[in-house]
Scaffold this motif. Structure first.
Motif, PDB file in Angstrom:
ATOM      1  N   MET A  53      37.894  50.107  42.871  1.00 48.17           N
ATOM      2  CA  MET A  53      38.328  49.190  43.921  1.00 48.17           C
ATOM      3  C   MET A  53      39.461  48.210  43.332  1.00 48.17           C
ATOM      4  N   GLN A  54      40.618  48.057  44.072  1.00 54.72           N
ATOM      5  CA  GLN A  54      41.459  47.130  43.611  1.00 54.72           C
ATOM      6  C   GLN A  54      41.559  45.779  44.425  1.00 54.72           C
ATOM      7  N   THR A  55      42.037  44.935  43.477  1.00 53.26           N
ATOM      8  CA  THR A  55      42.042  43.389  43.993  1.00 53.26           C
ATOM      9  C   THR A  55      43.135  42.822  44.368  1.00 53.26           C
ATOM     10  N   ILE A  56      43.469  42.192  45.191  1.00 51.68           N
ATOM     11  CA  ILE A  56      44.601  41.274  45.457  1.00 51.68           C
ATOM     12  C   ILE A  56      44.377  39.652  45.552  1.00 51.68           C
ATOM     13  N   LEU A  57      44.965  39.106  44.731  1.00 50.57           N
ATOM     14  CA  LEU A  57      44.702  37.518  44.901  1.00 50.57           C
ATOM     15  C   LEU A  57      45.996  37.038  45.762  1.00 50.57           C
ATOM     16  N   GLN A  58      45.252  36.154  46.671  1.00 53.75           N
ATOM     17  CA  GLN A  58      46.371  35.597  47.517  1.00 53.75           C
ATOM     18  C   GLN A  58      46.417  34.038  47.404  1.00 53.75           C
ATOM     19  N   ILE A  59      47.514  33.337  47.092  1.00 56.36           N
ATOM     20  CA  ILE A  59      47.558  32.115  46.884  1.00 56.36           C
ATOM     21  C   ILE A  59      48.918  31.851  47.764  1.00 56.36           C
ATOM     22  N   THR A  60      48.607  30.356  48.214  1.00 59.71           N
ATOM     23  CA  THR A  60      49.320  29.932  49.437  1.00 59.71           C
ATOM     24  C   THR A  60      49.588  28.494  49.309  1.00 59.71           C
ATOM     25  N   ASN A  76      44.155  22.070  41.615  1.00 61.45           N
ATOM     26  CA  ASN A  76      43.718  23.154  42.178  1.00 61.45           C
ATOM     27  C   ASN A  76      44.382  24.496  41.866  1.00 61.45           C
ATOM     28  N   VAL A  77      45.705  24.313  41.483  1.00 65.79           N
ATOM     29  CA  VAL A  77      46.377  25.614  41.054  1.00 65.79           C
ATOM     30  C   VAL A  77      45.943  26.114  39.806  1.00 65.79           C
ATOM     31  N   ALA A  78      45.342  24.975  38.820  1.00 65.18           N
ATOM     32  CA  ALA A  78      44.836  25.328  37.624  1.00 65.18           C
ATOM     33  C   ALA A  78      43.497  26.032  37.790  1.00 65.18           C
ATOM     34  N   LEU A  79      42.592  25.837  38.591  1.00 65.56           N
ATOM     35  CA  LEU A  79      41.318  26.205  39.046  1.00 65.56           C
ATOM     36  C   LEU A  79      41.519  27.476  39.317  1.00 65.56           C
ATOM     37  N   ILE A  80      42.145  27.688  40.136  1.00 67.01           N
ATOM     38  CA  ILE A  80      42.467  29.371  40.643  1.00 67.01           C
ATOM     39  C   ILE A  80      43.229  30.228  39.584  1.00 67.01           C
ATOM     40  N   HIS A  81      44.005  29.598  38.942  1.00 70.96           N
ATOM     41  CA  HIS A  81      44.630  30.296  37.609  1.00 70.96           C
ATOM     42  C   HIS A  81      43.481  30.565  36.615  1.00 70.96           C
ATOM     43  N   ALA A  82      42.730  29.789  36.421  1.00 74.55           N
ATOM     44  CA  ALA A  82      41.438  30.101  35.366  1.00 74.55           C
ATOM     45  C   ALA A  82      40.752  31.187  36.051  1.00 74.55           C
ATOM     46  N   LEU A  83      40.445  31.341  36.935  1.00 74.91           N
ATOM     47  CA  LEU A  83      39.770  32.513  37.584  1.00 74.91           C
ATOM     48  C   LEU A  83      40.382  33.829  37.411  1.00 74.91           C
ATOM     49  N   ALA A  84      41.693  33.740  37.966  1.00 73.46           N
ATOM     50  CA  ALA A  84      42.546  34.904  37.610  1.00 73.46           C
ATOM     51  C   ALA A  84      42.834  35.289  36.166  1.00 73.46           C
ATOM     52  N   ALA A  85      42.875  34.229  35.342  1.00 73.72           N
ATOM     53  CA  ALA A  85      42.885  34.606  33.759  1.00 73.72           C
ATOM     54  C   ALA A  85      41.653  35.265  33.351  1.00 73.72           C
ATOM     55  N   ALA A  86      40.397  34.708  33.812  1.00 80.89           N
ATOM     56  CA  ALA A  86      39.088  35.668  33.609  1.00 80.89           C
ATOM     57  C   ALA A  86      38.964  36.773  34.099  1.00 80.89           C
ATOM     58  N   THR A  87      39.402  37.068  35.008  1.00 80.24           N
ATOM     59  CA  THR A  87      39.161  38.237  35.746  1.00 80.24           C
ATOM     60  C   THR A  87      40.561  38.596  36.437  1.00 80.24           C
ATOM     61  N   PRO A  88      41.432  39.257  35.920  1.00 82.88           N
ATOM     62  CA  PRO A  88      42.738  39.411  36.248  1.00 82.88           C
ATOM     63  C   PRO A  88      42.774  40.464  37.728  1.00 82.88           C
ATOM     64  N   PRO A  89      43.386  40.003  38.784  1.00 87.24           N
ATOM     65  CA  PRO A  89      43.587  40.756  39.839  1.00 87.24           C
ATOM     66  C   PRO A  89      44.813  41.999  39.607  1.00 87.24           C
ATOM     67  N   ASP A  90      44.794  42.912  40.421  1.00 87.74           N
ATOM     68  CA  ASP A  90      45.543  44.202  40.409  1.00 87.74           C
ATOM     69  C   ASP A  90      46.969  43.673  40.713  1.00 87.74           C
ATOM     70  N   LEU A  91      46.930  42.755  41.594  1.00 91.69           N
ATOM     71  CA  LEU A  91      48.278  42.175  42.156  1.00 91.69           C
ATOM     72  C   LEU A  91      47.860  40.985  42.746  1.00 91.69           C
ATOM     73  N   ARG A 103      52.611  31.890  35.594  1.00 92.10           N
ATOM     74  CA  ARG A 103      51.649  31.900  34.434  1.00 92.10           C
ATOM     75  C   ARG A 103      50.617  32.737  34.781  1.00 92.10           C
ATOM     76  N   PHE A 104      50.369  33.306  36.318  1.00 86.97           N
ATOM     77  CA  PHE A 104      49.441  34.130  36.959  1.00 86.97           C
ATOM     78  C   PHE A 104      49.568  35.508  36.369  1.00 86.97           C
ATOM     79  N   PRO A 105      48.476  36.192  35.842  1.00 87.21           N
ATOM     80  CA  PRO A 105      48.445  37.294  34.919  1.00 87.21           C
ATOM     81  C   PRO A 105      48.705  38.376  35.771  1.00 87.21           C
ATOM     82  N   GLY A 106      49.520  39.541  35.273  1.00 94.86           N
ATOM     83  CA  GLY A 106      49.806  40.862  36.145  1.00 94.86           C
ATOM     84  C   GLY A 106      50.825  40.664  37.019  1.00 94.86           C
ATOM     85  N   PRO A 107      51.058  41.753  37.725  1.00 92.05           N
ATOM     86  CA  PRO A 107      52.290  41.918  38.723  1.00 92.05           C
ATOM     87  C   PRO A 107      51.778  40.727  39.837  1.00 92.05           C
ATOM     88  N   PHE A 108      53.201  40.320  40.289  1.00 88.50           N
ATOM     89  CA  PHE A 108      53.360  39.012  41.200  1.00 88.50           C
ATOM     90  C   PHE A 108      54.341  39.101  42.230  1.00 88.50           C
TER      91      PHE A 108
END
Length: 275
Positions: free
Chosen positions: A1-8, A22-37, A64-69
């Protein structure tokens, strides 16, 4: 299963300290479990439409968010249709500034079984040459999609109530621009249309398609300024899980997420609106 993180709607600027936590909190989640996009669906800067430093700062922070952006512009990044933003109409200078830091402003990204299509909602209905270029891109993206399911992202919702809604207001894509989007909306593989802009979290379905309004990373707006709009006033991000034939969307709302209202901080963000 693929995942897409949407920030806005991060509304970032070096001219204040707002919303970075707030950005840092979501970045920490993404860094711990990187989305596919990661898709950043507009208003990434506080006022990149007129301030180069705002655009540069937003690009650096979100980069700074990991992976494809995939970064898509919002009205505060490039201006918008002059009917809704007469002080900051969409133009070539504002678009070029966005592209210098954050890319084309529309594009596609393929994941197993899925095609992700990102669009620039701010050019829609303006008559700018970029609008025609994007219309050609949409047709080409659909023609080559084959049997993939489709997930579409843009800043403004395509509509608030229904695709034929004639109201031309600040909240959605101009009605006269929606014909270009009908091949997308009518495509049998479409399963998700995700947007931002409204600073509200809301989800509804039309047939097999989920329409999702993502919550902002910045602030929410007082109810009397958004009369008639449904949705919850929350801050956070969305994680879209792509299943074989549907999308499961999860609200990310980590501990410590702030939910400021615009009124008390307006003087630090958009003071012109107080007149």
């Amino acid at each position: 299963m693929q995942t897409i993180l949407q920030i806005t709607d991060a509304h970032l600027s070096p001219r204040n300290e707002l919303f970075r936590g707030n950005v840092a909190l979501i970045h920490a989640l993404a860094a711990a479990t990187p989305p596919d996009l990661t898709v950043a669906s507009g208003d990434l800067s506080l006022d990149g439409a007129d301030h180069d430093a705002d655009m540069a700062f937003a690009a650096e922070e979100l980069g700074r968010f990991p992976g494809p952006f995939l970064a898509l512009p919002g009205n505060h990044d490039t201006g918008s249709h002059p009917h809704t933003m007469p002080r900051q109409p969409f133009d070539a200078t504002r678009l070029t500034r966005f592209q210098q830091y954050l890319g084309t402003g529309y594009g596609l990204h393929d994941l197993p079984g899925w095609r992700v299509i990102g669009l620039n909602s701010e050019v829609m209905g303006t008559g700018h040459p970029e609008e025609d270029a994007q219309a050609r891109f949409i047709i080409e993206a659909l023609e080559s999609a084959e049997a993939r399911r489709l997930a579409v992202f843009l800043h403004k919702p395509i509509f608030i109530t229904h695709p034929d809604d004639p109201v031309f207001d600040y909240w959605s894509v101009p009605p006269h621009a929606r014909n270009t989007l009908m091949p997308l909306l009518e495509h049998p593989g479409l399963r998700l249309v995700a947007s931002g802009h409204l600073h509200l979290h809301h989800e509804f379905k039309r047939d097999a398609v989920s329409f999702v309004w993502a919550p902002p990373l910045s602030f929410v707006v007082e109810e009397d300024e958004q009369q008639g709009l449904p949705g919850a006033r929350r801050c956070g991000a969305l994680l879209h899980h792509l299943h074989e034939d549907h999308v499961e969307t999860v609200l990310l709302e980590p501990d410590g997420m702030e939910v400021p209202y615009l009124g008390p901080i307006r003087h630090l963000t958009y003071p012109r609106a107080t007149s």
